[in-house]
Enzyme design. Structure first.
Site, mmCIF file in Angstrom:
data_model
loop_
_atom_site.group_PDB
_atom_site.id
_atom_site.type_symbol
_atom_site.label_atom_id
_atom_site.label_comp_id
_atom_site.label_asym_id
_atom_site.label_seq_id
_atom_site.Cartn_x
_atom_site.Cartn_y
_atom_site.Cartn_z
ATOM 1 N N CYS A 42 0.820 -1.216 0.000
ATOM 2 C CA CYS A 42 0.000 0.000 0.000
ATOM 3 C C CYS A 42 0.858 1.272 0.000
ATOM 4 C CB CYS A 42 -0.915 -0.035 1.216
ATOM 5 S SG CYS A 42 -1.799 1.495 1.478
ATOM 6 N N LYS A 51 -1.661 7.346 -5.649
ATOM 7 C CA LYS A 51 -2.444 8.562 -5.375
ATOM 8 C C LYS A 51 -1.604 9.809 -5.623
ATOM 9 C CE LYS A 51 -4.966 6.061 -5.279
ATOM 10 N NZ LYS A 51 -5.023 4.622 -5.316
ATOM 11 N N GLY A 115 10.502 -13.052 7.680
ATOM 12 C CA GLY A 115 10.165 -13.990 8.746
ATOM 13 C C GLY A 115 9.671 -15.319 8.211
ATOM 14 N N GLY A 268 -5.297 -8.818 -11.484
ATOM 15 C CA GLY A 268 -5.554 -9.304 -10.133
ATOM 16 C C GLY A 268 -4.282 -9.595 -9.355
ATOM 17 N N ARG A 269 -4.464 -9.917 -8.094
ATOM 18 C CA ARG A 269 -3.339 -10.221 -7.216
ATOM 19 C C ARG A 269 -3.581 -11.571 -6.547
ATOM 20 N NH1 ARG A 269 -0.069 -5.889 -5.974
ATOM 21 N NH2 ARG A 269 0.486 -6.816 -3.971
ATOM 22 N N ALA A 317 -6.706 -2.461 1.501
ATOM 23 C CA ALA A 317 -5.926 -2.076 2.682
ATOM 24 C C ALA A 317 -6.819 -1.898 3.898
ATOM 25 C CB ALA A 317 -5.167 -0.781 2.390
ATOM 26 N N HIS A 441 -24.618 23.435 2.418
ATOM 27 C CA HIS A 441 -24.663 23.883 1.029
ATOM 28 C C HIS A 441 -23.566 24.928 0.831
ATOM 29 C CE1 HIS A 441 -26.286 25.121 -2.823
ATOM 30 N NE2 HIS A 441 -26.157 26.365 -2.434
HETATM 31 P P1 NAI Z 1 -9.050 -6.699 -10.430
HETATM 32 O O1 NAI Z 1 -9.425 -8.037 -9.951
HETATM 33 O O2 NAI Z 1 -9.704 -5.479 -9.874
HETATM 34 O O3 NAI Z 1 -9.261 -6.621 -12.039
HETATM 35 C C1 NAI Z 1 -8.612 -7.520 -12.916
HETATM 36 C C2 NAI Z 1 -9.320 -7.482 -14.259
HETATM 37 O O4 NAI Z 1 -8.564 -8.238 -15.187
HETATM 38 C C3 NAI Z 1 -10.711 -8.068 -14.225
HETATM 39 O O5 NAI Z 1 -11.616 -7.151 -14.769
HETATM 40 C C4 NAI Z 1 -10.571 -9.332 -15.080
HETATM 41 O O6 NAI Z 1 -11.769 -9.662 -15.749
HETATM 42 C C5 NAI Z 1 -9.460 -8.935 -16.028
HETATM 43 N N1 NAI Z 1 -8.763 -10.072 -16.667
HETATM 44 C C6 NAI Z 1 -8.349 -11.224 -16.080
HETATM 45 N N2 NAI Z 1 -7.766 -12.036 -16.996
HETATM 46 C C7 NAI Z 1 -7.788 -11.399 -18.192
HETATM 47 C C8 NAI Z 1 -7.352 -11.728 -19.523
HETATM 48 N N3 NAI Z 1 -6.747 -12.887 -19.826
HETATM 49 N N4 NAI Z 1 -7.545 -10.823 -20.528
HETATM 50 C C9 NAI Z 1 -8.180 -9.649 -20.261
HETATM 51 N N5 NAI Z 1 -8.599 -9.294 -19.023
HETATM 52 C C10 NAI Z 1 -8.428 -10.149 -17.992
HETATM 53 O O7 NAI Z 1 -7.462 -6.635 -10.252
HETATM 54 P P2 NAI Z 1 -6.414 -5.452 -10.215
HETATM 55 O O8 NAI Z 1 -6.945 -4.220 -10.868
HETATM 56 O O9 NAI Z 1 -5.153 -6.047 -10.714
HETATM 57 O O10 NAI Z 1 -6.292 -5.134 -8.672
HETATM 58 C C11 NAI Z 1 -5.802 -6.133 -7.775
HETATM 59 C C12 NAI Z 1 -6.317 -5.923 -6.381
HETATM 60 O O11 NAI Z 1 -5.808 -4.732 -5.822
HETATM 61 C C13 NAI Z 1 -7.833 -5.830 -6.356
HETATM 62 O O12 NAI Z 1 -8.324 -6.657 -5.345
HETATM 63 C C14 NAI Z 1 -8.077 -4.382 -6.040
HETATM 64 O O13 NAI Z 1 -9.269 -4.217 -5.270
HETATM 65 C C15 NAI Z 1 -6.838 -3.958 -5.252
HETATM 66 N N6 NAI Z 1 -6.593 -2.545 -5.461
HETATM 67 C C16 NAI Z 1 -7.436 -1.639 -4.895
HETATM 68 C C17 NAI Z 1 -7.274 -0.298 -5.128
HETATM 69 C C18 NAI Z 1 -8.251 0.662 -4.530
HETATM 70 O O14 NAI Z 1 -8.964 0.283 -3.607
HETATM 71 N N7 NAI Z 1 -8.343 1.892 -5.015
HETATM 72 C C19 NAI Z 1 -6.199 0.220 -5.972
HETATM 73 C C20 NAI Z 1 -5.414 -0.810 -6.553
HETATM 74 C C21 NAI Z 1 -5.611 -2.127 -6.284
#
Ligand code: NAI
Length: 462
Positions: A42, A51, A115, A268-269, A317, A441
């Site tokens: 984070c 950010k 660890g 994704g992660r 986070a 307002h």
């Molecule tokens: P995500 O899970 O939000 O989105 C991944 C996207 O990739 C999905 O729409 C999925 O359909 C697409 N995808 C998967 N395989 C694919 C393929 N072969 N071809 C094309 N598209 C495909 O994952 P993201 O954006 O990597 O984020 C990871 C994690 O980090 C999430 O859980 C997210 O919530 C968190 N995060 C949160 C933030 C926030 O709260 N502002 C900022 C950055 C990350």
């Protein structure tokens, strides 16, 4: 006598918050972190640096798009990428140092190194083995790539590389229209890169309210981001000065390619638990790599707990922080609790997107009778004054009781406004409770009240 009451492994938002709360509850606490700085993904390579870049490039966008409209003439702004990176690093350093200060203040021992858990009740850091009555695994997550893609963090990058590119690329393909893809895609689009987002599903931001997602895509497209939806990425081939992304359209299986200087893989992660030695001590895992826990974050091995991205649930986070505080309470013999029904999600683009609770799609699936109150920022004087009247607030309530079930906002300040509804939901409030609350307002928050009014006799400014 154990060396510590609690050892928390991982110094990210889950881990460091847990350690501080443990110490505040009178437990002798240590926190293990190997990356050389506290704050985890984070603070070091995630929320906070992104950010900073979103803030800088938002201002750049304002200069280009809105300054002249406000009578601010002749502003010529040049991007000094190295300086923007320094600004980002200063923001990171200020935050990570802040946590070191909080550790000292709360008497949390900071054990630097990676660890592992050689046995229940023991944590090994470097050559030293420390004993603890309780161990909390808060080791977070790492980017998950796709087969056929070799990440080099140079021109084929994850979010980590995307935060520190050597220069602003001319073109970028973002694989995945999730939170990371859209936030980082926004940054580079505003810096002048030609950004194309390739997404597997037929809509962006999976899981988000459908109407909000549609409006969000339209607004981002207006900002110059291109979208290819319903496209399964097959692989990336590295060439001279360019990368070629191959994808198959799901509707007709047709094959296509697209070239870009930089490819950001944001698909994704996955939980990060490598090197902890969990298998050897018999900690049960779930099929997708998360540590299995019970309702009180206890793993299958007595005295070992797990929280945050390493366990099931949204990888956020603030979800990890809440679990960190709650598990500290549990370890201290109190009653830690997390309300998983009220965890907001925010995307920090311009406009921001925020949501909490259920979407219409989920309520339909559940067969629950609901009412929707909507209010467009077109009717909000403040949003109009800052050229951000494109979005809307959507409040969803139970058709019978008027109790708030969910709220979805796209518009200025959405990420802050959503908390009014989080608190309302925690108190079991109805839309009428929000509608009868005086809102200052002119604020963006008036749009939330208007959406609440729209659940009853009607909004005033619509
Ligand atoms: P995500 O899970 O939000 O989105 C991944 C996207 O990739 C999905 O729409 C999925 O359909 C697409 N995808 C998967 N395989 C694919 C393929 N072969 N071809 C094309 N598209 C495909 O994952 P993201 O954006 O990597 O984020 C990871 C994690 O980090 C999430 O859980 C997210 O919530 C968190 N995060 C949160 C933030 C926030 O709260 N502002 C900022 C950055 C990350």
């Amino acid at each position: 006598m154990a060396d510590f009451d609690v050892i928390v492994i991982g110094g990210g938002p889950g881990g460091y918050v847990c350690a501080i709360r443990c110490a505040q509850l009178g437990l002798k606490t240590a926190c293990v972190e190997g990356r050389g700085a506290l704050g985890g993904t984070c603070l070091n390579v995630g929320c906070i640096p992104s950010k900073a870049l979103l803030n800088a490039t938002h201002h750049l966008h304002e200069v280009h798009e809105n300054f002249e409209k406000m009578g601010l003439m002749g502003a010529k702004v040049k991007v000094d990428w190295a300086k923007m990176q320094d600004y980002k690093q200063d923001v990171i350093n200020g935050n990570t140092k802040g946590i070191e200060f909080l550790f000292k203040k709360n008497k949390v021992t900071y054990l630097q190194g990676w660890g592992s858990i050689p046995a229940a009740g023991q944590v090994k850091v470097g050559d030293e083995v420390h004993s603890a009555k309780a161990i909390v695994i808060a080791t977070g997550s790492e980017p998950a790539s796709l087969p056929g893609i070799e990440i080099d963090e140079d021109t084929v990058v994850t979010s980590t590389g995307a935060l520190s590119l050597p220069k602003v690329p001319k073109s970028m393909v973002v694989i995945g229209a999730g939170v990371i893809g859209l936030e980082m895609g926004s940054v580079y689009a505003r810096l002048g890169a030609e950004v194309t987002v390739v997404e597997y599903l037929d809509a962006i931001t999976p899981g988000m309210d459908g109407e909000i997602a549609k409006s969000f895509q339209k607004i981002l497209a207006k900002q110059g981001i291109k979208f290819v939806l319903g496209a399964a990425v097959q692989g990336v081939t590295k060439g001279k000065g360019k990368n070629t992304v191959a994808y198959k359209l799901r509707k007709d299986e047709s094959e296509h390619t697209i070239d870009a200087e930089v490819v950001l893989v944001a698909t994704g992660r996955k939980p990060y638990t490598a090197g902890l030695g969990l298998e050897a001590i018999g900690v049960e895992m779930l099929p997708r790599g998360q540590v299995k826990t019970d309702a009180h974050w206890a793993t299958s091995v007595k005295g070992i707990y797990a929280i945050g991205d390493a366990i099931i649930g949204p990888m956020l986070a603030h979800k990890a922080e809440d679990e960190g505080m709650a598990v500290a309470e549990v370890i201290a013999g109190k009653h830690g609790h997390v309300n998983y029904d009220v965890i907001p999600g925010v995307i920090y683009t311009t406009p921001e997107v925020a949501s909490v609770g259920k979407t219409e799609e989920v309520l339909k699936q559940e067969g629950r009778a609901y009412k929707v109150g909507k209010f467009s920022f077109m009717g909000n004087g403040r949003a109009k004054a800052v050229f951000q009247a494109d979005g809307f607030v959507k409040l969803i309530v139970d058709a019978g009781t008027d109790r708030i079930l969910g709220c979805h906002i796209i518009g200025p300040g959405a990420g802050d406004m959503i908390h009014e509804i989080c608190v309302a939901m925690e108190f079991g409030a109805s839309a009428q409770d929000v509608a009868l609350t005086c809102h200052a307002h002119p604020t963006y928050s008036e749009a939330v009240r208007e959406a609440a009014l729209a659940c009853g006799d009607g909004a005033i400014h619509a």
